[in-house]
Design a protein around this motif. Structure first.
Motif, mmCIF file in Angstrom:
data_model
loop_
_atom_site.group_PDB
_atom_site.id
_atom_site.type_symbol
_atom_site.label_atom_id
_atom_site.label_comp_id
_atom_site.label_asym_id
_atom_site.label_seq_id
_atom_site.Cartn_x
_atom_site.Cartn_y
_atom_site.Cartn_z
ATOM 1 N N THR A 55 0.836 -1.204 0.000
ATOM 2 C CA THR A 55 0.000 0.000 0.000
ATOM 3 C C THR A 55 0.868 1.249 0.000
ATOM 4 O O THR A 55 0.576 2.213 -0.706
ATOM 5 C CB THR A 55 -0.944 -0.004 1.209
ATOM 6 O OG1 THR A 55 -1.702 -1.209 1.201
ATOM 7 C CG2 THR A 55 -1.885 1.180 1.186
ATOM 8 N N TRP A 56 1.949 1.243 0.755
ATOM 9 C CA TRP A 56 2.884 2.368 0.758
ATOM 10 C C TRP A 56 3.502 2.573 -0.622
ATOM 11 O O TRP A 56 3.619 3.702 -1.103
ATOM 12 C CB TRP A 56 3.950 2.140 1.822
ATOM 13 C CG TRP A 56 4.986 3.211 1.872
ATOM 14 C CD1 TRP A 56 4.851 4.455 2.403
ATOM 15 C CD2 TRP A 56 6.316 3.133 1.362
ATOM 16 N NE1 TRP A 56 6.024 5.157 2.250
ATOM 17 C CE2 TRP A 56 6.935 4.368 1.621
ATOM 18 C CE3 TRP A 56 7.043 2.125 0.716
ATOM 19 C CZ2 TRP A 56 8.255 4.634 1.254
ATOM 20 C CZ3 TRP A 56 8.347 2.398 0.357
ATOM 21 C CH2 TRP A 56 8.939 3.631 0.626
ATOM 22 N N LEU A 57 3.888 1.466 -1.283
ATOM 23 C CA LEU A 57 4.440 1.569 -2.639
ATOM 24 C C LEU A 57 3.399 2.118 -3.615
ATOM 25 O O LEU A 57 3.716 2.943 -4.477
ATOM 26 C CB LEU A 57 4.932 0.205 -3.133
ATOM 27 C CG LEU A 57 6.304 -0.235 -2.692
ATOM 28 C CD1 LEU A 57 6.622 -1.614 -3.268
ATOM 29 C CD2 LEU A 57 7.366 0.746 -3.092
ATOM 30 N N GLU A 58 2.170 1.654 -3.492
ATOM 31 C CA GLU A 58 1.106 2.147 -4.368
ATOM 32 C C GLU A 58 0.844 3.631 -4.160
ATOM 33 O O GLU A 58 0.533 4.348 -5.100
ATOM 34 C CB GLU A 58 -0.185 1.348 -4.153
ATOM 35 C CG GLU A 58 -0.170 -0.018 -4.783
ATOM 36 C CD GLU A 58 -0.086 0.028 -6.300
ATOM 37 O OE1 GLU A 58 -0.781 0.854 -6.925
ATOM 38 O OE2 GLU A 58 0.687 -0.767 -6.856
ATOM 39 N N TRP A 59 0.951 4.097 -2.915
ATOM 40 C CA TRP A 59 0.781 5.524 -2.623
ATOM 41 C C TRP A 59 1.856 6.334 -3.356
ATOM 42 O O TRP A 59 1.561 7.345 -3.978
ATOM 43 C CB TRP A 59 0.854 5.754 -1.120
ATOM 44 C CG TRP A 59 0.888 7.202 -0.744
ATOM 45 C CD1 TRP A 59 1.975 7.933 -0.393
ATOM 46 C CD2 TRP A 59 -0.220 8.098 -0.713
ATOM 47 N NE1 TRP A 59 1.616 9.217 -0.132
ATOM 48 C CE2 TRP A 59 0.269 9.354 -0.325
ATOM 49 C CE3 TRP A 59 -1.576 7.953 -0.967
ATOM 50 C CZ2 TRP A 59 -0.556 10.463 -0.186
ATOM 51 C CZ3 TRP A 59 -2.386 9.062 -0.819
ATOM 52 C CH2 TRP A 59 -1.880 10.292 -0.444
ATOM 53 N N ASN A 60 3.095 5.866 -3.285
ATOM 54 C CA ASN A 60 4.179 6.564 -3.984
ATOM 55 C C ASN A 60 3.988 6.524 -5.499
ATOM 56 O O ASN A 60 4.264 7.499 -6.190
ATOM 57 C CB ASN A 60 5.531 5.981 -3.601
ATOM 58 C CG ASN A 60 5.942 6.380 -2.212
ATOM 59 O OD1 ASN A 60 5.734 7.519 -1.797
ATOM 60 N ND2 ASN A 60 6.507 5.448 -1.471
ATOM 61 N N LYS A 61 3.522 5.391 -6.001
ATOM 62 C CA LYS A 61 3.279 5.276 -7.443
ATOM 63 C C LYS A 61 2.135 6.194 -7.872
ATOM 64 O O LYS A 61 2.179 6.801 -8.939
ATOM 65 C CB LYS A 61 2.963 3.828 -7.806
ATOM 66 C CG LYS A 61 2.914 3.567 -9.283
ATOM 67 C CD LYS A 61 2.739 2.097 -9.568
ATOM 68 C CE LYS A 61 2.677 1.840 -11.047
ATOM 69 N NZ LYS A 61 2.451 0.427 -11.335
ATOM 70 N N MET A 62 1.109 6.319 -7.022
ATOM 71 C CA MET A 62 -0.002 7.205 -7.334
ATOM 72 C C MET A 62 0.479 8.654 -7.403
ATOM 73 O O MET A 62 0.086 9.409 -8.292
ATOM 74 C CB MET A 62 -1.112 7.074 -6.295
ATOM 75 C CG MET A 62 -2.310 7.959 -6.567
ATOM 76 S SD MET A 62 -3.531 7.982 -5.252
ATOM 77 C CE MET A 62 -2.691 8.952 -4.025
ATOM 78 N N LYS A 63 1.344 9.047 -6.463
ATOM 79 C CA LYS A 63 1.873 10.409 -6.487
ATOM 80 C C LYS A 63 2.680 10.658 -7.761
ATOM 81 O O LYS A 63 2.597 11.738 -8.340
ATOM 82 C CB LYS A 63 2.734 10.673 -5.249
ATOM 83 C CG LYS A 63 1.919 10.776 -3.984
ATOM 84 C CD LYS A 63 2.683 11.277 -2.775
ATOM 85 C CE LYS A 63 4.076 10.778 -2.664
ATOM 86 N NZ LYS A 63 4.717 11.106 -1.385
#
Length: 167
Positions: A55-63
């Motif tokens: 989820t943390w990686l996905e947050w960074n990818k979303m940004k």
């Protein structure tokens, strides 16, 4: 920003987190082997930790993806895609809490797989298709997978050619 620039930025993002992914994977393997050796009930927390990291990686990818297009509709679709991941994390945490409170979670897991499994596959595909319709330079997950596969294939071919030249 055109598709080639986006692919390059996504590739840089992936390279930046490759070492961290390897470290987290090794730690998770070590912890899971430890939990298996002592038969600990806390082993159920391990997938939750992996999902938290994802989820943390996905947050960074979303940004990163939000920097590709300033459209609010594009950003809303990205947030919906992230929300699907976040909801799955929250649901998993609820299942863990139910397990530690002595509730049999097997029927809950069955319903989760039956209902949530297809949703976790179909919703991101639908969002990807909507983003492609909204932005002509959008890099779909399938395009990224094909590009990454080709890049890795060329790197492996170069590596094998270099090995043959030296021998």
């Amino acid at each position: 920003m055109d598709k080639a620039e986006r692919l390059q930025r996504i590739e840089q993002f992936e390279k930046r987190f490759t070492r961290l992914n390897i470290i987290v994977s090794v730690v998770m393997l070590g912890v899971s082997i430890y939990f298996l050796s002592i038969w600990s009930p806390y082993s159920i927390l391990l997938p939750g930790a992996a999902l938290l990291y994802t989820t943390w990686l996905e947050w960074n990818k979303m940004k990163l993806q939000q920097s590709f297009n300033p459209s609010t509709r594009y950003h809303r679709l990205l947030r919906i895609d992230f929300a699907v991941m976040l909801i799955s994390l929250i649901w998993f945490m609820i299942l863990i809490a139910m397990h530690f409170n002595g509730i049999n979670i097997l029927p809950w897991i069955s319903w989760t797989l039956l209902i949530g499994g297809p949703c976790l596959i179909l919703i991101p595909r639908w969002i990807d298709r909507k983003q492609s319709a909204l932005d002509e330079h959008h890099v779909t997950s399938g395009e990224w997978t094909r590009t990454n596969r080709e890049r890795l294939k060329h790197a492996l071919d170069d590596f094998s050619r270099k090995g043959r030249k030296e021998s």
